[in-house]
Design an enzyme around this catalytic site. Structure first.
Site, short mmCIF file in Angstrom:
data_model
loop_
_atom_site.label_atom_id
_atom_site.label_comp_id
_atom_site.label_asym_id
_atom_site.label_seq_id
_atom_site.Cartn_x
_atom_site.Cartn_y
_atom_site.Cartn_z
N ALA A 153 0.91 -1.33 0.04
CA ALA A 153 0.00 0.19 -0.01
C ALA A 153 0.83 1.31 0.03
CB ALA A 153 -0.95 -0.02 1.08
N TYR A 154 1.92 1.23 0.67
CA TYR A 154 2.88 2.42 0.68
C TYR A 154 3.52 2.55 -0.56
CZ TYR A 154 6.85 5.25 2.20
OH TYR A 154 7.92 6.21 2.22
N VAL A 155 3.73 1.63 -1.44
CA VAL A 155 4.36 1.65 -2.62
C VAL A 155 3.31 2.21 -3.66
CG1 VAL A 155 5.19 0.21 -4.74
CG2 VAL A 155 6.45 -0.07 -2.42
N SER A 157 1.24 4.22 -3.13
CA SER A 157 0.88 5.60 -2.83
C SER A 157 2.21 6.37 -3.29
CB SER A 157 0.76 6.06 -1.25
OG SER A 157 1.95 5.85 -0.57
N LYS A 158 3.22 5.81 -3.30
CA LYS A 158 4.55 6.53 -3.70
C LYS A 158 4.68 6.29 -5.23
CE LYS A 158 6.10 8.34 -0.01
NZ LYS A 158 6.27 9.73 0.20
#
Length: 245
Positions: A153-155, A157-158
């Site tokens: 999920a972090y990836v 967003s980035k």
């Protein structure tokens, strides 16, 4: 309002590990630095004090990066104090880790709001306000290449940050404004170290050919390059990770 020929930089998330290093590095380069914070005013004031001790003019501004009214007010405050803005460094972000199958969707929404909407709001303000010769520097992550489990999920967003950065660089044609993103690798900040076992930290430190974690100062050096002399670097993602990816 103070009118000055000194370049003026606004650093979002300026009280964080990388944010503070960026503020101090730009101060050493002779910038006037506006330090932005979202929650911890006392910690941000410590950054303001450090920047002042380095001989630079500074101002403290607050606000939620995802709130367009609060960020418009923050940009207004910097322009009113210093006459304009030349550099925006958008370090503000959050990282919540979980396997995709188990991630609480509330956590996904939190990251989306700060990392995607927040970057969009700040980029929008920067696109409207940066003076000619200016620079916008957003933040991605090297995990878009490394693809570590639990970072899905972090990836996501980035990766969105990278996409909007590339498009905005082209939309600002003719403005003499560069738009780039920095993608740090494992960097010894509280955000990165929180919740990790020492063995995991040691393994990550050995993974890069330089056999160490990055430091906030390593990342700040890249930001200073993009903020000033790197006028021919535009629409790029700089992977600042010691050769890890």
């Amino acid at each position: 309002m103070t009118t000055t020929t000194t370049r003026v930089a606004l650093v979002t998330g300026g009280s964080g590990g990388i944010g503070r290093a960026v503020c101090e590095r730009l101060a050493r380069e002779g910038y006037t630095v506006a330090v932005h914070y979202a929650g911890n005013q006392a910690r941000a004031q410590g950054v303001v004090d450090a920047v002042t001790a380095l001989g630079s003019k500074t101002i403290l501004v607050g606000g939620d990066v995802a709130d367009e009214k609060e960020m418009a007010a923050a940009f207004d405050a910097v322009e009113n104090e210093f006459g304009g803005i030349d550099v925006v460094v958008n370090t503000a972000g959050i990282m919540l880790l979980s396997p995709i199958a188990a991630l609480a969707l509330d956590d996904l929404d939190r990251m989306h709001r700060t990392n995607i909407r927040g970057t969009f709001v700040v980029s929008q303000q920067a696109a409207r306000r940066l003076r000619r010769g200016g620079a916008l520097i957003n933040f991605s992550t090297s995990v878009t290449r490394l693809r570590f489990p639990t970072y899905g999920a972090y990836v996501a967003s980035k990766a969105a940050v990278e996409g909007m950065t590339m498009v905005l660089a082209r939309e600002l044609r003719g403005r003499d404004i560069t738009v780039n993103a920095v993608a740090p690798g494992p960097t010894a900040t509280p955000l990165f170290l929180d919740g990790k076992e020492q063995a995991e930290i040691d393994n990550l430190a050995k993974a890069a050919p330089l056999e160490r974690l990055g430091t906030p100062d390593d990342i700040a050096e890249t930001v200073a390059f993009l903020a000033g002399p790197a006028r021919w670097v535009n629409g790029q993602v700089l992977f600042t990770n010691g050769g890890l990816a």
